[in-house]
Every structure is written in C-alpha cells, then in structure tokens.
Design a protein around this motif. Structure first.
Motif, PDB file in Angstrom:
ATOM      1  N   GLU A 271      -4.479  14.080  53.170  1.00  0.00           N
ATOM      2  CA  GLU A 271      -4.515  15.008  54.302  1.00  0.00           C
ATOM      3  C   GLU A 271      -3.349  15.981  54.177  1.00  0.00           C
ATOM      4  OE1 GLU A 271      -5.190  13.536  58.179  1.00  0.00           O
ATOM      5  OE2 GLU A 271      -6.997  12.477  57.582  1.00  0.00           O
ATOM      6  N   PHE A 272      -3.629  17.243  54.522  1.00  0.00           N
ATOM      7  CA  PHE A 272      -2.667  18.312  54.327  1.00  0.00           C
ATOM      8  C   PHE A 272      -2.527  19.146  55.594  1.00  0.00           C
ATOM      9  CE2 PHE A 272      -4.595  17.090  50.406  1.00  0.00           C
ATOM     10  CZ  PHE A 272      -3.547  17.045  49.504  1.00  0.00           C
ATOM     11  N   PRO A 273      -1.305  19.268  56.113  1.00  0.00           N
ATOM     12  CA  PRO A 273      -1.098  20.101  57.310  1.00  0.00           C
ATOM     13  C   PRO A 273      -1.142  21.580  56.935  1.00  0.00           C
ATOM     14  CG  PRO A 273       0.988  19.221  56.544  1.00  0.00           C
ATOM     15  CD  PRO A 273      -0.078  18.622  55.665  1.00  0.00           C
ATOM     16  N   PHE A 274      -1.490  22.413  57.908  1.00  0.00           N
ATOM     17  CA  PHE A 274      -1.509  23.857  57.694  1.00  0.00           C
ATOM     18  C   PHE A 274      -1.186  24.561  58.999  1.00  0.00           C
ATOM     19  CE2 PHE A 274      -5.908  22.776  58.780  1.00  0.00           C
ATOM     20  CZ  PHE A 274      -6.171  23.673  59.800  1.00  0.00           C
ATOM     21  N   LYS A 275      -0.876  25.844  58.870  1.00  0.00           N
ATOM     22  CA  LYS A 275      -0.666  26.702  60.036  1.00  0.00           C
ATOM     23  C   LYS A 275      -1.408  27.995  59.766  1.00  0.00           C
ATOM     24  CE  LYS A 275       2.862  28.315  63.192  1.00  0.00           C
ATOM     25  NZ  LYS A 275       4.302  28.313  63.494  1.00  0.00           N
ATOM     26  N   LEU A 276      -2.396  28.304  60.606  1.00  0.00           N
ATOM     27  CA  LEU A 276      -3.218  29.499  60.427  1.00  0.00           C
ATOM     28  C   LEU A 276      -2.384  30.765  60.628  1.00  0.00           C
ATOM     29  CD1 LEU A 276      -6.454  28.447  62.349  1.00  0.00           C
ATOM     30  CD2 LEU A 276      -6.097  28.495  59.868  1.00  0.00           C
ATOM     31  N   PRO A 277      -2.687  31.806  59.868  1.00  0.00           N
ATOM     32  CA  PRO A 277      -1.964  33.071  60.041  1.00  0.00           C
ATOM     33  C   PRO A 277      -2.117  33.664  61.445  1.00  0.00           C
ATOM     34  CG  PRO A 277      -3.264  33.109  58.015  1.00  0.00           C
ATOM     35  CD  PRO A 277      -3.637  31.857  58.758  1.00  0.00           C
ATOM     36  N   HIS A 278      -3.319  33.596  62.024  1.00  0.00           N
ATOM     37  CA  HIS A 278      -3.575  34.183  63.341  1.00  0.00           C
ATOM     38  C   HIS A 278      -3.790  33.106  64.395  1.00  0.00           C
ATOM     39  CE1 HIS A 278      -3.948  37.970  61.273  1.00  0.00           C
ATOM     40  NE2 HIS A 278      -4.865  37.439  60.493  1.00  0.00           N
ATOM     41  N   GLY A 279      -4.692  32.187  64.131  1.00  0.00           N
ATOM     42  CA  GLY A 279      -4.996  31.113  65.062  1.00  0.00           C
ATOM     43  C   GLY A 279      -6.354  31.281  65.721  1.00  0.00           C
TER      44      GLY A 279
ATOM     45  N   GLN B 225      -4.934  20.138  60.316  1.00  0.00           N
ATOM     46  CA  GLN B 225      -4.887  19.253  59.173  1.00  0.00           C
ATOM     47  C   GLN B 225      -6.238  19.267  58.471  1.00  0.00           C
ATOM     48  OE1 GLN B 225      -2.636  15.944  60.179  1.00  0.00           O
ATOM     49  NE2 GLN B 225      -2.901  14.898  58.246  1.00  0.00           N
ATOM     50  N   MET B 226      -6.194  19.308  57.134  1.00  0.00           N
ATOM     51  CA  MET B 226      -7.402  19.272  56.318  1.00  0.00           C
ATOM     52  C   MET B 226      -7.308  18.077  55.380  1.00  0.00           C
ATOM     53  SD  MET B 226      -8.866  22.076  53.545  1.00  0.00           S
ATOM     54  CE  MET B 226      -9.100  23.380  54.751  1.00  0.00           C
TER      55      MET B 226
ATOM     56  N   ARG C 214      -8.137  18.198  62.276  1.00  0.00           N
ATOM     57  CA  ARG C 214      -7.459  18.596  63.509  1.00  0.00           C
ATOM     58  C   ARG C 214      -7.214  20.089  63.477  1.00  0.00           C
ATOM     59  NH1 ARG C 214      -2.373  19.567  64.849  1.00  0.00           N
ATOM     60  NH2 ARG C 214      -1.490  18.879  62.874  1.00  0.00           N
ATOM     61  N   LEU C 215      -7.372  20.724  64.631  1.00  0.00           N
ATOM     62  CA  LEU C 215      -6.985  22.117  64.824  1.00  0.00           C
ATOM     63  C   LEU C 215      -6.415  22.236  66.232  1.00  0.00           C
ATOM     64  CD1 LEU C 215      -6.706  24.971  63.810  1.00  0.00           C
ATOM     65  CD2 LEU C 215      -9.059  25.411  64.516  1.00  0.00           C
TER      66      LEU C 215
ATOM     67  N   ARG D  16     -10.007  25.093  48.401  1.00  0.00           N
ATOM     68  CA  ARG D  16     -10.098  25.163  46.932  1.00  0.00           C
ATOM     69  C   ARG D  16      -8.854  24.570  46.282  1.00  0.00           C
ATOM     70  NH1 ARG D  16     -12.478  30.006  48.016  1.00  0.00           N
ATOM     71  NH2 ARG D  16     -10.558  31.165  47.724  1.00  0.00           N
ATOM     72  N   THR D  17      -7.692  24.935  46.790  1.00  0.00           N
ATOM     73  CA  THR D  17      -6.442  24.480  46.188  1.00  0.00           C
ATOM     74  C   THR D  17      -6.307  22.966  46.227  1.00  0.00           C
ATOM     75  OG1 THR D  17      -5.327  26.551  46.737  1.00  0.00           O
ATOM     76  CG2 THR D  17      -3.920  24.652  46.299  1.00  0.00           C
ATOM     77  N   ILE D  18      -6.503  22.367  47.398  1.00  0.00           N
ATOM     78  CA  ILE D  18      -6.274  20.919  47.476  1.00  0.00           C
ATOM     79  C   ILE D  18      -7.369  20.127  46.779  1.00  0.00           C
ATOM     80  CG2 ILE D  18      -4.876  21.123  49.564  1.00  0.00           C
ATOM     81  CD1 ILE D  18      -7.208  19.917  51.151  1.00  0.00           C
TER      82      ILE D  18
END
Length: 120
Positions: free
Chosen positions: A5-13, A26-27, A62-63, A90-92
């Motif tokens: 699982e990988f956390p992220f932060k969207l540019p806009h939301g 999280q993805m 999660r979002l 794609r990356t993960i």
C-alpha cells in the motif's frame, strides 16, 4: 518486507457533494483479478476507456474521509488528479515501489524521488 500500500496526495483533490476536499489517500498493488474482472463490466465493453476508472476504484483503499471509493468518485476527479493516479498505478505495479530514478539537469547526479510526494 513487500510494501503493498502506498500513500499519496492529489495535486488538486476530490470535492465531494458537500464541498469537502479530499487529497490524501492510499493505493494498493493491483492483483490479476483487479485487471481481469473489469473486462466483464458492460461499461468497459461499451467504452474500453472506462477500464481505468474501474481499476482505480478497485485499488484506491482510501481517499480522504470518504467511506467508499467507487467509479463515481473516480469520474468526479479533476483531470490532473486522474492523470496523477494513472501514473502512480503504473509506477507501483510495474516497479513494485513508488520511487522514480531521476537525473539532476545541473550536476547530472542520479537519485530517487518518491512519487507520492509529487502531487504536493
């Protein structure tokens, strides 16, 4: 230990119906089932471009404070956030991690950058 699982932060939301902004999420890594089952979905059969919407709705665990990330949520993302999540997917799933090898344009030094920070 394998990170799944990988956390992220969207540019806009994502802005929900009440006007709340959701940026952090999280993805998880995709499974073969995640990539095969959506092919049976009538929306994908009618429009193959819809595949990525269903894929993302399956792997986003999660979002923000949303109780569920479903295809309607993915449809409501801003284009920049949608593109960011496609790239993260794609990356993960290709690399098994969320780090990108980069080269400094000034000194030619090579290092890794964590992709989850790129949305900030």
């Amino acid at each position: 230990m394998l990170q799944t699982e990988f956390p992220f932060k969207l540019p806009h939301g994502y802005v929900d119906a009440e006007g709340n902004l959701h940026r952090e999420g999280q993805m998880r890594l995709a499974t073969a089932e995640d990539e095969v089952l959506p092919l049976r979905d009538p929306r994908v059969q009618m429009n193959p471009g819809y595949l990525v919407i269903i894929l993302l709705s399956r792997v986003l665990t999660r979002l923000g404070d949303l109780p569920d990330v479903n295809p309607k949520v993915i449809e409501g993302l801003f284009a920049g956030d949608f593109a960011y999540l496609e790239g993260l997917y794609r990356t993960i799933n290709e690399n098994g991690h969320n780090r990108l090898a980069v080269t400094c344009p000034h000194c030619a030094g090579e290092f890794e950058v964590e992709m989850s920070g790129l949305g900030e």
